[in-house]
Write an enzyme that holds these catalytic residues in place. Structure first.
Site, PDB file in Angstrom:
ATOM      1  N   GLN A 115      42.718  47.724  50.853  1.00  0.00           N
ATOM      2  CA  GLN A 115      42.428  46.564  50.687  1.00  0.00           C
ATOM      3  C   GLN A 115      43.660  45.217  49.969  1.00  0.00           C
ATOM      4  O   GLN A 115      43.727  46.010  48.941  1.00  0.00           O
ATOM      5  CB  GLN A 115      40.925  46.524  49.603  1.00  0.00           C
ATOM      6  CG  GLN A 115      40.864  45.014  49.241  1.00  0.00           C
ATOM      7  CD  GLN A 115      39.554  44.761  48.270  1.00  0.00           C
ATOM      8  OE1 GLN A 115      39.251  45.593  47.734  1.00  0.00           O
ATOM      9  NE2 GLN A 115      39.058  43.765  48.385  1.00  0.00           N
ATOM     10  N   GLY A 116      44.239  45.019  50.194  1.00  0.00           N
ATOM     11  CA  GLY A 116      45.562  44.498  49.806  1.00  0.00           C
ATOM     12  C   GLY A 116      45.141  42.317  49.696  1.00  0.00           C
ATOM     13  O   GLY A 116      45.182  41.604  49.835  1.00  0.00           O
ATOM     14  N   GLU A 232      30.977  43.946  47.978  1.00  0.00           N
ATOM     15  CA  GLU A 232      31.636  44.646  47.511  1.00  0.00           C
ATOM     16  C   GLU A 232      30.688  45.051  45.976  1.00  0.00           C
ATOM     17  O   GLU A 232      29.989  45.925  46.107  1.00  0.00           O
ATOM     18  CB  GLU A 232      33.240  44.567  46.897  1.00  0.00           C
ATOM     19  CG  GLU A 232      33.546  45.625  46.138  1.00  0.00           C
ATOM     20  CD  GLU A 232      35.518  45.413  45.836  1.00  0.00           C
ATOM     21  OE1 GLU A 232      35.112  44.288  45.710  1.00  0.00           O
ATOM     22  OE2 GLU A 232      35.537  45.976  45.309  1.00  0.00           O
TER      23      GLU A 232
HETATM   24  C1  LIG Z   1      40.137  51.450  40.459  1.00  0.00           C
HETATM   25  C2  LIG Z   1      40.272  50.313  40.600  1.00  0.00           C
HETATM   26  C3  LIG Z   1      40.561  50.117  42.066  1.00  0.00           C
HETATM   27  C4  LIG Z   1      41.522  49.225  42.735  1.00  0.00           C
HETATM   28  N1  LIG Z   1      41.711  48.576  43.823  1.00  0.00           N
HETATM   29  C5  LIG Z   1      42.172  47.743  44.090  1.00  0.00           C
HETATM   30  C6  LIG Z   1      42.468  47.722  46.005  1.00  0.00           C
HETATM   31  O1  LIG Z   1      42.327  48.926  47.100  1.00  0.00           O
HETATM   32  N2  LIG Z   1      42.406  46.613  46.183  1.00  0.00           N
HETATM   33  C7  LIG Z   1      43.454  45.696  45.501  1.00  0.00           C
HETATM   34  O2  LIG Z   1      43.775  44.221  45.847  1.00  0.00           O
HETATM   35  N3  LIG Z   1      43.046  45.852  44.343  1.00  0.00           N
HETATM   36  C8  LIG Z   1      42.286  46.219  43.635  1.00  0.00           C
HETATM   37  N4  LIG Z   1      42.150  46.747  42.440  1.00  0.00           N
HETATM   38  C9  LIG Z   1      42.784  45.790  41.528  1.00  0.00           C
HETATM   39  C10 LIG Z   1      41.331  45.154  41.009  1.00  0.00           C
HETATM   40  O3  LIG Z   1      41.661  43.981  41.744  1.00  0.00           O
HETATM   41  C11 LIG Z   1      41.966  43.741  39.643  1.00  0.00           C
HETATM   42  O4  LIG Z   1      42.943  45.212  38.611  1.00  0.00           O
HETATM   43  C12 LIG Z   1      41.778  42.767  39.183  1.00  0.00           C
HETATM   44  O5  LIG Z   1      40.842  42.154  39.728  1.00  0.00           O
HETATM   45  C13 LIG Z   1      42.009  42.264  37.815  1.00  0.00           C
HETATM   46  O6  LIG Z   1      42.899  41.448  38.153  1.00  0.00           O
HETATM   47  P1  LIG Z   1      44.555  42.447  37.017  1.00  0.00           P
HETATM   48  O7  LIG Z   1      44.944  44.328  36.556  1.00  0.00           O
HETATM   49  O8  LIG Z   1      45.600  41.733  37.099  1.00  0.00           O
HETATM   50  O9  LIG Z   1      43.599  41.560  35.791  1.00  0.00           O
HETATM   51  P2  LIG Z   1      44.050  40.594  34.875  1.00  0.00           P
HETATM   52  O10 LIG Z   1      43.999  39.461  36.014  1.00  0.00           O
HETATM   53  O11 LIG Z   1      45.099  40.164  34.201  1.00  0.00           O
HETATM   54  O12 LIG Z   1      42.771  40.413  33.392  1.00  0.00           O
HETATM   55  C14 LIG Z   1      43.524  41.161  32.478  1.00  0.00           C
HETATM   56  C15 LIG Z   1      42.422  41.096  31.706  1.00  0.00           C
HETATM   57  O13 LIG Z   1      42.525  39.467  30.989  1.00  0.00           O
HETATM   58  C16 LIG Z   1      40.887  39.358  31.427  1.00  0.00           C
HETATM   59  N5  LIG Z   1      41.053  37.650  31.770  1.00  0.00           N
HETATM   60  C17 LIG Z   1      41.844  37.755  32.949  1.00  0.00           C
HETATM   61  N6  LIG Z   1      41.314  36.299  33.220  1.00  0.00           N
HETATM   62  C18 LIG Z   1      40.507  36.192  32.770  1.00  0.00           C
HETATM   63  C19 LIG Z   1      39.547  34.576  31.567  1.00  0.00           C
HETATM   64  N7  LIG Z   1      39.972  33.953  32.818  1.00  0.00           N
HETATM   65  N8  LIG Z   1      39.195  34.540  31.032  1.00  0.00           N
HETATM   66  C20 LIG Z   1      38.530  36.176  30.415  1.00  0.00           C
HETATM   67  N9  LIG Z   1      39.286  36.756  30.793  1.00  0.00           N
HETATM   68  C21 LIG Z   1      40.610  37.387  31.586  1.00  0.00           C
HETATM   69  C22 LIG Z   1      40.811  40.326  32.432  1.00  0.00           C
HETATM   70  O14 LIG Z   1      39.162  39.986  32.289  1.00  0.00           O
HETATM   71  C23 LIG Z   1      41.167  41.781  32.196  1.00  0.00           C
HETATM   72  O15 LIG Z   1      40.330  42.170  30.859  1.00  0.00           O
HETATM   73  C24 LIG Z   1      42.056  47.786  42.074  1.00  0.00           C
HETATM   74  C25 LIG Z   1      41.981  48.646  40.296  1.00  0.00           C
HETATM   75  C26 LIG Z   1      41.479  49.690  39.674  1.00  0.00           C
HETATM   76  C27 LIG Z   1      41.151  49.853  38.257  1.00  0.00           C
END
Ligand SMILES: Cc1cc2nc3c(=O)[nH]c(=O)nc-3n(C[C@H](O)[C@H](O)[C@H](O)COP(=O)(O)OP(=O)(O)OC[C@H]3O[C@@H](n4cnc5c(N)ncnc54)[C@H](O)[C@@H]3O)c2cc1C
Length: 376
Positions: A115-116, A232
Site C-alpha cells: 500500500q503506497g 481497513e
Molecule cells: C505498523 C505500521 C504500518 C504501516 N504501513 C503502511 C503501509 O503499508 N503503507 C502506507 O502508506 N503507510 C503505512 N504506515 C504509515 C501510517 O499510515 C502513518 O504512520 C500514519 O498515517 C501517521 O503518519 P506519520 O507517520 O507521517 O505521522 P504524522 O502524521 O507526522 O503524525 C505525527 C504525530 O502528530 C500527530 N498529529 C498529526 N496531525 C495531527 C493533527 N491534525 N492533530 C493532532 N495531532 C496530529 C499524530 O497523531 C502523531 O502522533 C504504517 C505505519 C505503521 C506504524
C-alpha cells in the site's frame, strides 16, 4: 447478542478445521503458505463475489474461519493487503477488466500487494501527497517517494496514491494507480530497520515507474483511498479480537506459571484486560448487527489500539526482569526476541497506523460532537 450458528456454519467450521489440520503452515515460506491457502479456496471469503476461484462465506463464516485459523496458530498473512484492502476496493470501484486481471491472482495467493499512501510529508495529512503521475499516452509515469510501505520488499504490485493533476490542490487531482513493482531502475525499495531488529517497512522511490491501471478514474483517487481506509478500520475487528484473546491467554498462563499472579495489582490488571476485551467484542457484534454510528469506527480504533499497548506493557510486567534481557536498538542482533517482547515492541505502532489516536479524536470532535474545525 451473539452469533447464532446454524447447521451450515457448524459444517463450515468442521471443514475449516479439517483443512487446517491436513495443511499445516509449518514448512511453507510466507509465499508458499499464501498459495496453499489459495489452492484451498480460503482467500477472499469476505469479497461477496466468488467468481475468482475463491469461496465466499457469510459474515458468521468469516468469523468462524478467523477463529479456526487463530486456533490452528496460523501465521500472519503476507497476502493480507491484497485480500482485505485491494480486492474489496477493486470490487467497489474497479472496472470489470481490472477485477478480471487482478482478483484471480490474489485469490490464488500468487500476487502480493503493498500500500503506497504515506510519504515523508503526508501521513496523517494524506491530502499532502506529492508523488506525481504524469500521463504519457495510455501510461502513467510515477515519480516520488513513499514511506512506511509494509511488505514492499516482497510485493509484486503496489497501489499508489499520486497527484495526476499538478495544478489541483489537496484532495483534488489525485489518482489511485496499480503499479507493478518489478521495474528495475525505476523503483527502488529500501528497508527500514526497526527497534525490534526486523525490517517490515520500507522507503519506496519511484523514478518514472510505469502504470496503466487507474482505479475509479483519473482524478478520483481521494474517494477511492477513503473507501479503502473505511474497509481497513471496519470488518476485520472481530477476527482481530480472536488473536488478542490468544495473546491475553498466553500472558495469563505465564503469570500463573511464573507466580507473578500472586501480585494483587497485577491480578487486577489481568482481569481488567479480560473484561475490556469482552466489552470490545460485544461492541463489535453490536456494530455488525446493523447499528450505524458515525463515531463507531474511531471509537473501535481508539479502544483496541490502547488496549493492545496495555497488553504489551502487561506482558513485560509479567516477565519481570527477564523482559529487559535481549536486543537493544544499538545491538539488535544480541538475542532473539521472544513472543511477548515482540508483542510489546510492535504494539507501540497500534496507536499510529490506520489513523492515529489524535486523528481519531479529531474525527469524533468534528463529526460527532460538532466542535469547530481545528485550525489548519
Ligand atoms: C505498523 C505500521 C504500518 C504501516 N504501513 C503502511 C503501509 O503499508 N503503507 C502506507 O502508506 N503507510 C503505512 N504506515 C504509515 C501510517 O499510515 C502513518 O504512520 C500514519 O498515517 C501517521 O503518519 P506519520 O507517520 O507521517 O505521522 P504524522 O502524521 O507526522 O503524525 C505525527 C504525530 O502528530 C500527530 N498529529 C498529526 N496531525 C495531527 C493533527 N491534525 N492533530 C493532532 N495531532 C496530529 C499524530 O497523531 C502523531 O502522533 C504504517 C505505519 C505503521 C506504524
Amino acid at each position: 447478542m451473539d452469533f447464532g450458528f446454524v447447521d451450515a456454519d457448524r459444517e463450515f467450521r468442521r471443514e475449516a478445521r479439517e483443512w487446517l489440520r491436513a495443511h499445516p503452515a509449518d514448512g511453507h515460506s510466507a509465499r508458499g503458505w499464501e498459495r496453499e491457502l489459495g489452492a484451498g479456496g480460503w482467500i477472499g471469503l469476505g469479497w461477496g463475489e466468488g467468481a475468482y476461484g475463491n469461496r465466499t462465506g457469510t459474515l458468521t463464516q468469516q468469523v468462524v474461519w478467523g477463529e479456526e485459523y487463530a486456533r490452528a496458530r496460523g501465521p500472519a498473512r503476507l497476502g493480507h493487503i491484497g485480500e482485505n484492502l485491494l480486492a474489496p476496493t477493486l470490487i467497489a470501484f474497479g472496472s470489470q477488466a481490472q477485477k478480471d486481471r487482478y482478483l484471480p491472482a490474489v485469490a490464488r495467493g500468487d500476487e502480493i500487494w503493498c500500500q503506497g499512501y504515506s510519504e515523508p510529508g503526508a501521513g496523517s495529512d494524506l491530502a499532502g501527497v506529492r508523488t506525481t503521475a504524469a500521463r504519457d499516452g495510455s501510461t502513467y509515469r510515477v515519480t516520488g517517494q513513499k514511506i512506511w510501505t509494509s511488505q514492499a520488499q516482497e510485493a509484486d504490485l503496489c497501489f499508489v496514491l499520486a497527484r495526476s493533476d499538478p495544478e489541483a490542490r489537496r484532495h483534488r487531482g489525485l489518482s489511485f494507480l496499480l503499479v507493478p513493482m518489478d521495474q528495475p531502475g525505476r523503483i527502488e525499495v529500501r528497508p527500514i530497520r526497526q527497534m525490534s531488529g526486523t525490517a517490515e517497512f520500507n522507503e519506496v522511490f519511484f523514478d518514472g515507474a510505469e502504470a496503466t491501471d487507474v482505479v475509479g478514474g483519473e482524478g478520483n483517487g481521494w474517494q477511492v483511498a477513503m473507501g479503502l481506509l473505511a474497509l481497513e478500520r471496519g470488518v476485520s475487528t472481530l477476527v482481530q479480537q480472536i488473536g488478542f484473546e490468544e495473546e491475553l491467554g498466553r500472558v495469563v498462563r505465564l503469570a500463573v506459571d511464573s507466580d507473578a499472579v500472586t501480585d494483587p495489582v497485577l491480578r487486577q490488571r489481568l482481569v481488567r484486560q479480560w473484561a475490556e476485551l469482552r466489552t470490545m467484542r460485544w461492541n463489535a457484534l453490536r456494530t455488525l448487527g446493523g447499528e450505524s454510528d458515525p463515531g463507531a469506527p474511531s471509537v473501535t480504533k481508539l479502544l483496541w489500539g490502547r488496549w493492545h499497548q496495555r497488553l504489551g506493557e502487561l506482558a513485560l510486567q509479567v516477565q519481570g526482569g527477564a523482559a529487559t534481557a535481549g536486543p537493544t536498538a544499538w545491538a539488535p542482533d544480541a538475542y532473539e526476541l521472544d513472543e511477548l517482547q515482540r508483542l510489546f515492541l510492535f504494539s507501540r505502532a497500534d496507536t499510529i497506523y490506520g489513523g492515529s489516536d489524535e486523528i481519531q479524536r479529531t474525527i469524533i470532535a468534528e463529526r460527532v460532537l460538532g466542535l469547530p474545525k481545528e485550525p489548519g
